[in-house]
Write a protein that holds these residues in place. Sequence first.
Motif, mmCIF file in Angstrom:
data_model
loop_
_atom_site.group_PDB
_atom_site.id
_atom_site.type_symbol
_atom_site.label_atom_id
_atom_site.label_comp_id
_atom_site.label_asym_id
_atom_site.label_seq_id
_atom_site.Cartn_x
_atom_site.Cartn_y
_atom_site.Cartn_z
ATOM 1 N N ASN A 131 0.839 -1.210 0.000
ATOM 2 C CA ASN A 131 0.000 0.000 0.000
ATOM 3 C C ASN A 131 0.870 1.255 0.000
ATOM 4 O O ASN A 131 0.653 2.183 0.775
ATOM 5 C CB ASN A 131 -0.928 -0.004 1.224
ATOM 6 N N ARG A 132 1.836 1.281 -0.884
ATOM 7 C CA ARG A 132 2.805 2.374 -0.887
ATOM 8 C C ARG A 132 2.168 3.709 -1.278
ATOM 9 O O ARG A 132 2.683 4.768 -0.917
ATOM 10 C CB ARG A 132 3.967 2.030 -1.816
ATOM 11 N N ASP A 133 1.054 3.659 -2.012
ATOM 12 C CA ASP A 133 0.381 4.906 -2.350
ATOM 13 C C ASP A 133 -0.110 5.613 -1.097
ATOM 14 O O ASP A 133 -0.102 6.861 -1.029
ATOM 15 C CB ASP A 133 -0.784 4.634 -3.305
ATOM 16 N N LEU A 134 -0.508 4.854 -0.083
ATOM 17 C CA LEU A 134 -0.955 5.463 1.166
ATOM 18 C C LEU A 134 0.212 6.064 1.937
ATOM 19 O O LEU A 134 0.057 7.084 2.614
ATOM 20 C CB LEU A 134 -1.697 4.434 2.021
ATOM 21 N N LEU A 135 1.388 5.457 1.845
ATOM 22 C CA LEU A 135 2.571 6.046 2.470
ATOM 23 C C LEU A 135 2.867 7.408 1.846
ATOM 24 O O LEU A 135 3.151 8.389 2.555
ATOM 25 C CB LEU A 135 3.793 5.140 2.302
ATOM 26 N N ARG A 136 2.786 7.471 0.519
ATOM 27 C CA ARG A 136 3.061 8.742 -0.153
ATOM 28 C C ARG A 136 1.998 9.784 0.184
ATOM 29 O O ARG A 136 2.300 10.983 0.308
ATOM 30 C CB ARG A 136 3.150 8.504 -1.660
ATOM 31 N N GLU A 137 0.762 9.348 0.376
ATOM 32 C CA GLU A 137 -0.291 10.276 0.777
ATOM 33 C C GLU A 137 -0.022 10.814 2.176
ATOM 34 O O GLU A 137 -0.219 12.007 2.440
ATOM 35 C CB GLU A 137 -1.651 9.574 0.715
ATOM 36 N N MET A 138 0.429 9.950 3.083
ATOM 37 C CA MET A 138 0.799 10.409 4.425
ATOM 38 C C MET A 138 1.886 11.470 4.354
ATOM 39 O O MET A 138 1.808 12.524 5.005
ATOM 40 C CB MET A 138 1.281 9.227 5.268
ATOM 41 N N ARG A 139 2.916 11.188 3.585
ATOM 42 C CA ARG A 139 4.018 12.149 3.456
ATOM 43 C C ARG A 139 3.535 13.462 2.864
ATOM 44 O O ARG A 139 3.861 14.554 3.363
ATOM 45 C CB ARG A 139 5.115 11.557 2.589
ATOM 46 N N GLY A 168 14.511 -3.660 10.371
ATOM 47 C CA GLY A 168 15.266 -3.224 9.200
ATOM 48 C C GLY A 168 14.480 -3.321 7.909
ATOM 49 O O GLY A 168 14.528 -2.416 7.066
ATOM 50 N N ARG A 169 13.740 -4.408 7.720
ATOM 51 C CA ARG A 169 12.973 -4.575 6.481
ATOM 52 C C ARG A 169 11.903 -3.486 6.354
ATOM 53 O O ARG A 169 11.655 -2.961 5.260
ATOM 54 C CB ARG A 169 12.311 -5.948 6.446
ATOM 55 N N THR A 170 11.283 -3.129 7.470
ATOM 56 C CA THR A 170 10.255 -2.093 7.425
ATOM 57 C C THR A 170 10.864 -0.731 7.121
ATOM 58 O O THR A 170 10.314 0.045 6.326
ATOM 59 C CB THR A 170 9.490 -2.055 8.757
ATOM 60 N N SER A 171 12.015 -0.428 7.723
ATOM 61 C CA SER A 171 12.686 0.833 7.411
ATOM 62 C C SER A 171 13.059 0.904 5.937
ATOM 63 O O SER A 171 12.981 1.965 5.314
ATOM 64 C CB SER A 171 13.938 1.001 8.287
ATOM 65 N N GLU A 172 13.465 -0.224 5.376
ATOM 66 C CA GLU A 172 13.837 -0.238 3.959
ATOM 67 C C GLU A 172 12.642 0.096 3.067
ATOM 68 O O GLU A 172 12.755 0.866 2.102
ATOM 69 C CB GLU A 172 14.419 -1.592 3.589
ATOM 70 N N VAL A 173 11.475 -0.484 3.364
ATOM 71 C CA VAL A 173 10.286 -0.194 2.564
ATOM 72 C C VAL A 173 9.924 1.288 2.663
ATOM 73 O O VAL A 173 9.607 1.942 1.655
ATOM 74 C CB VAL A 173 9.102 -1.067 3.013
ATOM 75 N N ILE A 174 9.975 1.825 3.871
ATOM 76 C CA ILE A 174 9.636 3.238 4.053
ATOM 77 C C ILE A 174 10.626 4.130 3.304
ATOM 78 O O ILE A 174 10.242 5.082 2.618
ATOM 79 C CB ILE A 174 9.605 3.583 5.561
ATOM 80 N N GLU A 175 11.913 3.817 3.413
ATOM 81 C CA GLU A 175 12.919 4.636 2.742
ATOM 82 C C GLU A 175 12.805 4.511 1.219
ATOM 83 O O GLU A 175 12.929 5.510 0.500
ATOM 84 C CB GLU A 175 14.314 4.243 3.202
ATOM 85 N N GLN A 176 12.581 3.318 0.729
ATOM 86 C CA GLN A 176 12.437 3.136 -0.716
ATOM 87 C C GLN A 176 11.241 3.912 -1.261
ATOM 88 O O GLN A 176 11.279 4.444 -2.376
ATOM 89 C CB GLN A 176 12.271 1.650 -1.039
ATOM 90 N N THR A 177 10.168 3.997 -0.453
ATOM 91 C CA THR A 177 8.938 4.636 -0.916
ATOM 92 C C THR A 177 8.968 6.150 -0.749
ATOM 93 O O THR A 177 8.520 6.889 -1.633
ATOM 94 C CB THR A 177 7.727 4.064 -0.156
ATOM 95 N N LEU A 178 9.504 6.614 0.370
ATOM 96 C CA LEU A 178 9.430 8.038 0.704
ATOM 97 C C LEU A 178 10.752 8.775 0.515
ATOM 98 O O LEU A 178 10.790 9.999 0.627
ATOM 99 C CB LEU A 178 8.945 8.210 2.150
ATOM 100 N N GLY A 179 11.831 8.034 0.275
ATOM 101 C CA GLY A 179 13.107 8.685 0.047
ATOM 102 C C GLY A 179 13.911 8.956 1.289
ATOM 103 O O GLY A 179 15.023 9.487 1.204
ATOM 104 N N GLU A 180 13.388 8.618 2.458
ATOM 105 C CA GLU A 180 14.129 8.768 3.703
ATOM 106 C C GLU A 180 13.630 7.748 4.715
ATOM 107 O O GLU A 180 12.460 7.358 4.687
ATOM 108 C CB GLU A 180 14.008 10.183 4.269
ATOM 109 N N PRO A 181 14.505 7.306 5.611
ATOM 110 C CA PRO A 181 14.107 6.302 6.603
ATOM 111 C C PRO A 181 13.301 6.927 7.729
ATOM 112 O O PRO A 181 13.330 8.145 7.928
ATOM 113 C CB PRO A 181 15.448 5.775 7.119
ATOM 114 N N PRO A 182 12.577 6.118 8.492
ATOM 115 C CA PRO A 182 11.805 6.651 9.618
ATOM 116 C C PRO A 182 12.701 7.091 10.765
ATOM 117 O O PRO A 182 13.799 6.562 10.946
ATOM 118 C CB PRO A 182 10.922 5.470 10.035
ATOM 119 N N GLN A 183 12.215 8.042 11.542
ATOM 120 C CA GLN A 183 12.954 8.538 12.697
ATOM 121 C C GLN A 183 12.361 8.073 14.020
ATOM 122 O O GLN A 183 12.973 8.283 15.068
ATOM 123 C CB GLN A 183 12.991 10.070 12.683
#
Length: 276
Positions: A131-139, A168-183
């Motif tokens: 559901n990467r489109d929802l991640l981009r909507e959040m951002r 680590g796997r979750t941070s990778e998905v977030i970074e790949q989708t949004l361009g930066e890792p979670p804080q």
Amino acid sequence: MLPGRRTLLRVTACLGAAAAVRMLIAEDTGGPAPAPRPAPAAGPQAAVPRLGSSGHRLEPMTGDTPPRYHTALPPVRTRPFLSMPELGEHSMVLTFDDGPDPRYTPGILKTLREHDVRAVFFLCGEMATDNRDLLREMRDDGHVVGNHTWTHPQLNKTAPALIRSEIGRTSEVIEQTLGEPPQWFRAPYGAWNRNVFEIQAEMGMEPLAWTVDSLDWTTPGTATIIRRVLDGAAPGVVVLSHDAGGDRSQSVAALRTYLPELLARGYELKVPPRRR
């Protein structure tokens, strides 16, 4: 004055011994003898002992290789943040766990957008990857996207290698989708331990828990969720709700009522500031 004969003989003998040692090493290894290492440089760094990667310490963990996600790591904490009073005396933080879920997350995003409010979404990797489109909507709406592991395990009963994989796997998905890792990171069930604190810090994240638990995952009814949030409202409070992990229609409906009520009471709904 020229050196004496005895001095020359001693120097020659020493040089000969050194050459013999190098020849023996070359014979044992089947290759040329290694060149002698230069003496360590003087200075403050020369006196600092190297820490092993397995040593426990309450400071940023850098290990033996550069950190994967960040160059500046947060400290290794011994407890998560339970509230955020530093955001202001009239501030609160809304957080949503376990998503994103295309059945419920869009409704929550719509309500937040209507009231121009930001929130923190702690995502599970197995939900985020589809559901990467929802991640981009959040951002795009200005929300904070945090890490909530891949499959929502109880980490204080999980081996360190699996903890590292889940986070680590979750941070990778977030970074790949949004361009930066979670804080920010939230442990499922609030189950932190020493390993979790160290691994999340190594990956560049701070731990955020909660002050008020709406218990919406028990589906107690929309009115009950509303009452719990409003009764718990106070400066710096962090509210825990869910946008996935089951039927979250009550959570979506409750937000439509308690959010405008919180704003009417003078609360500002904020998110943690960026650390860099």
